[in-house]
Design a protein around this motif. Sequence first.
Motif, PDB file in Angstrom:
ATOM      1  N   TYR A 223       0.856  -1.189   0.000  1.00  0.00           N
ATOM      2  CA  TYR A 223       0.000   0.000   0.000  1.00  0.00           C
ATOM      3  C   TYR A 223       0.893   1.240   0.000  1.00  0.00           C
ATOM      4  O   TYR A 223       2.066   1.168   0.370  1.00  0.00           O
ATOM      5  N   SER A 225       0.927   5.535   1.136  1.00  0.00           N
ATOM      6  CA  SER A 225       0.268   6.584   1.904  1.00  0.00           C
ATOM      7  C   SER A 225       0.917   7.924   1.596  1.00  0.00           C
ATOM      8  O   SER A 225       2.134   8.006   1.411  1.00  0.00           O
ATOM      9  N   ARG A 241      -2.449   5.782  12.101  1.00  0.00           N
ATOM     10  CA  ARG A 241      -3.804   5.416  11.685  1.00  0.00           C
ATOM     11  C   ARG A 241      -3.772   4.651  10.367  1.00  0.00           C
ATOM     12  O   ARG A 241      -4.481   3.654  10.194  1.00  0.00           O
ATOM     13  N   ASP A 242      -2.935   5.115   9.438  1.00  0.00           N
ATOM     14  CA  ASP A 242      -2.821   4.422   8.148  1.00  0.00           C
ATOM     15  C   ASP A 242      -2.276   3.009   8.327  1.00  0.00           C
ATOM     16  O   ASP A 242      -2.741   2.062   7.682  1.00  0.00           O
ATOM     17  N   ALA A 244      -2.587   1.160  11.006  1.00  0.00           N
ATOM     18  CA  ALA A 244      -3.659   0.369  11.624  1.00  0.00           C
ATOM     19  C   ALA A 244      -4.695  -0.051  10.586  1.00  0.00           C
ATOM     20  O   ALA A 244      -5.224  -1.177  10.636  1.00  0.00           O
ATOM     21  N   GLN A 245      -5.003   0.818   9.626  1.00  0.00           N
ATOM     22  CA  GLN A 245      -5.971   0.477   8.592  1.00  0.00           C
ATOM     23  C   GLN A 245      -5.444  -0.643   7.704  1.00  0.00           C
ATOM     24  O   GLN A 245      -6.184  -1.572   7.345  1.00  0.00           O
ATOM     25  N   ALA A 248      -5.714  -3.841   9.640  1.00  0.00           N
ATOM     26  CA  ALA A 248      -7.099  -4.293   9.744  1.00  0.00           C
ATOM     27  C   ALA A 248      -7.553  -4.966   8.455  1.00  0.00           C
ATOM     28  O   ALA A 248      -8.231  -6.005   8.478  1.00  0.00           O
ATOM     29  N   VAL A 249      -7.181  -4.399   7.318  1.00  0.00           N
ATOM     30  CA  VAL A 249      -7.535  -5.003   6.031  1.00  0.00           C
ATOM     31  C   VAL A 249      -6.900  -6.376   5.894  1.00  0.00           C
ATOM     32  O   VAL A 249      -7.548  -7.346   5.482  1.00  0.00           O
TER      33      VAL A 249
END
Length: 377
Positions: A223, A225, A241-242, A244-245, A248-249
């Motif tokens: 990914y 950012s 936060r990025d 953590a996202q 989570a995915v």
Amino acid sequence: MQLSLLRPLTERPGPWASVYADTSHDTEYAAKQLTLTARAAAARLAELGADDATCGAVEKALAVERTGEPATEAGRALFAADGEVVLDTPLPGPPAAPSVSWGPVARMTPLIEAVGDDPVCLLVSVDKTGADFELHSGRGSDDAGQVTGVEWAIHRAGRIDWSERHFQFKAEETWEHNAREIADKAREVFEKSGAAALLLVGDPRERRSVHEKLPERMRAMTYESTHGRRGPGTDGVVLERDIAQVQAVQELEHVAEVTGRFRARAEPAGGEQPYAAEGVPSLVEAAREHRIDTLLVSHGPDTARQVWVGPDPDQLAVRSSELHYLGEAHPAAVRADDALVRSAVANGADAVVVREPENAPAGGLGAILRWTGSERR
């Protein structure tokens, strides 16, 4: 989570003290509250029959304020035996149900449920001169090295004549060289660490170039950012936060993949034996024969069902009389989920927490098997 972290809890006999404590004290009386929590845990262990040395070790460890932990730490899980704290780990939040237990098997299931899949994310912060690598998980971040690339001809020329076009070409060639080095290092760290995802931040041109040079199998887990950059002054909170996202995915995708395989293997065609198991008797048999590849844990009546164990992880049975044949004269009764988790940890299996009831195995426990019983026989 990485079950290998729990292996020390399977390598010595019990009894074990298992403590899940709420340490989310952020007032001026935090130290006093922590001391009271520690004393209460030790007192409860004593009531349950724990020896003085183990009670004292737990109280001492729990009363100490841990420095260097994330500010969000709000709970801890401690496991102790024979007067020694064997594992003391932070939780991502207060425990769902603070508890103190004393028994022949460490109470590991709540830790797995609290931490979840906990995929490791490799953060790669790039610029035109190199990159920094960090591994992020629920336990915090770790430095994973850096790449210092070639620094000659980094800045592109502004005027366009023959010599400056040549200089521009050399600058872009330098950037490409550095991007290849970063991609090679990223592949090496990714494979060695067992990371589940890679997040690229920093210089837009360089991160796209690095992305393109990664192996195809890694690009599907990579990914980008726009937050964060190499060096000081990064957007810390937004970048976290990025990360953590991304984690989570990855967790959702992994659980979906595991439950999909479980359902497919639980419904074989042509009357063949399934490569999946449900129900405590089938799971216990598979665990004894080291056939569990991935244990699925959810909420259900089977999790708290009583099974019988000995000090060795392979000594587990549905009936106490069965353990006599496995060499254990004094079997002990424990929860089925803890006995199966102990077996999974000891035998290198994986464990996945399934939070959606519609995808969970019947009874709350299931397993994808390495082979069927008939194949081994």
